[in-house]
Enzyme design. Structure first.
Site, PDB file in Angstrom:
ATOM      1  CB  SER A  30     -16.591  15.109   3.803  1.00 36.44           C
ATOM      2  OG  SER A  30     -15.597  14.194   3.422  1.00 36.44           O
ATOM      3  NE  ARG A  64      -3.523   0.203   2.641  1.00 32.40           N
ATOM      4  CZ  ARG A  64      -4.142   0.562   3.771  1.00 32.40           C
ATOM      5  NH1 ARG A  64      -4.092  -0.224   4.830  1.00 32.40           N
ATOM      6  NH2 ARG A  64      -4.773   1.724   3.831  1.00 32.40           N
ATOM      7  CG  HIS A 100     -13.894   9.848   5.835  1.00 35.47           C
ATOM      8  ND1 HIS A 100     -14.816  10.657   5.202  1.00 35.47           N
ATOM      9  CD2 HIS A 100     -12.785   9.876   5.044  1.00 35.47           C
ATOM     10  CE1 HIS A 100     -14.296  11.153   4.099  1.00 35.47           C
ATOM     11  NE2 HIS A 100     -13.059  10.687   3.973  1.00 35.47           N
ATOM     12  CE1 TYR A 107     -10.712  14.765  -2.740  1.00 39.38           C
ATOM     13  CE2 TYR A 107     -11.044  13.314  -4.626  1.00 39.38           C
ATOM     14  CZ  TYR A 107     -11.138  13.562  -3.275  1.00 39.38           C
ATOM     15  OH  TYR A 107     -11.669  12.588  -2.432  1.00 39.38           O
ATOM     16  N   PRO A 108      -6.825  17.828  -4.500  1.00 42.81           N
ATOM     17  CG  PRO A 108      -6.025  20.037  -4.590  1.00 42.81           C
ATOM     18  CD  PRO A 108      -6.785  19.004  -5.384  1.00 42.81           C
ATOM     19  CG  MET A 109      -8.129  16.340   0.925  1.00 39.52           C
ATOM     20  SD  MET A 109      -9.325  15.133   1.542  1.00 39.52           S
ATOM     21  CE  MET A 109      -9.963  16.026   2.966  1.00 39.52           C
ATOM     22  CG  ASP A 110      -5.991  22.376   2.998  1.00 38.63           C
ATOM     23  OD1 ASP A 110      -5.099  21.582   2.631  1.00 38.63           O
ATOM     24  OD2 ASP A 110      -5.919  23.610   2.832  1.00 38.63           O
TER      25      ASP A 110
END
Length: 278
Positions: free
Chosen positions: A249, A157, A198, A171-174
């Site tokens: 989210s 992994r 999640h 996509y990026p995320m914070d």
């Protein structure tokens, strides 16, 4: 005894670089058919070697995707053992004649990351019971040893091959750090519980989508990058939409731009360069 750390243990694997380009179709069409074929074959040979590349059991691969929409025409994804190897891939790409027709539109730098929320609290508690003091060199050595043991078991992994699926969504995320909602001020136990819930959503899609999470804190403008791979792009919509209703989210997530592409193998690159896809 000092308080137990709030930061979960993370395992890091492959270094990852996404490169998005616009293609100079106008300049490309000014070349003769023979020149286009020669330049395309040179680039396809490099890409073919990257598609098959491996070192010491780790898939050091690259893949190319034909992007949909105005954000770019091509997306290159590189998985390597180090940032130095990524830089070498960038330089090799820059030496090709095709690079003169690739106009950088975006890029993203990160490393494959596994966050051990489930085991971190147990590890910290066990070390405290054994008399290790948080923040000491002895504590750090024990955490490092535990991480190395788990990393060995999770090597597939941490150093994944790029999935062969037809579509990718990146996509990026914070995590939010606002005055009213701040992920980083929540307790370790609350974050662990929310991340578990999640993750259960993602597991329900495990048969139809492959997900690779990369960490980019200190490397790029967002905290994480997410790559989803599937043979049916509608799955991306369904998975991400369902996750919108999850607390992690709904309350704590911020998302950047989404980039979607169709897998383009080296053997088919010539048809793309001539404006067609089979």
């Amino acid at each position: 005894m000092a308080e137990l750390p709030l930061v979960p243990i993370t395992l890091e694997g492959s270094s990852v670089l996404h490169q998005m380009f616009r293609f100079d179709w106008s300049g490309w069409r000014k070349l003769s058919a023979g020149e286009r074929a020669e330049i395309g074959a040179e680039f396809a040979a490099l890409l073919s070697s990257w598609e098959q590349g491996a070192s010491e059991g780790h898939p050091n691969q690259s893949a190319i995707f034909s992007q949909l929409g105005h954000k770019g025409d091509l997306m290159l994804m590189h998985f390597r053992d180090s940032f130095a190897d990524l830089n070498r891939a960038e330089l090799a790409l820059a030496q090709t004649r095709l690079f003169a027709y690739l106009q950088p539109a975006h890029s993203y730098l990160s490393v494959v990351e596994l966050g051990l929320y489930e085991s971190s609290a147990k590890t910290y508690a066990a070390l405290a019971e054994q008399g290790f003091e948080p923040g000491t060199p002895e504590w750090a050595a024990q955490v490092k040893e535990q991480a190395a043991r788990q990393g060995g078991a999770m090597a597939p992994r941490l150093f994944p091959a790029i999935p062969p699926a037809q579509y990718v969504c990146f996509y990026p995320m914070d995590r939010k750090r606002s005055e009213t909602v701040n992920w980083y001020t929540e307790s370790m136990d609350d974050r662990r519980r929310m991340m578990h819930e999640h993750g259960m959503i993602g597991r329900r899609y495990a048969d139809v989508v492959r997900q690779i999470i990369t960490g980019s804190i200190g490397f790029d403008d967002w905290e994480w990058g997410v790559d989803l791979f599937a043979d049916d792009p509608v799955v991306f919509k369904k998975l991400i939409y369902e996750m919108r209703f999850d607390k992690v989210s709904a309350e704590y997530a911020l998302f950047g731009q989404f980039f979607v592409g169709v897998r383009l193998h080296a053997a088919k690159l010539g048809t793309w360069l001539e404006g067609t896809l089979e």
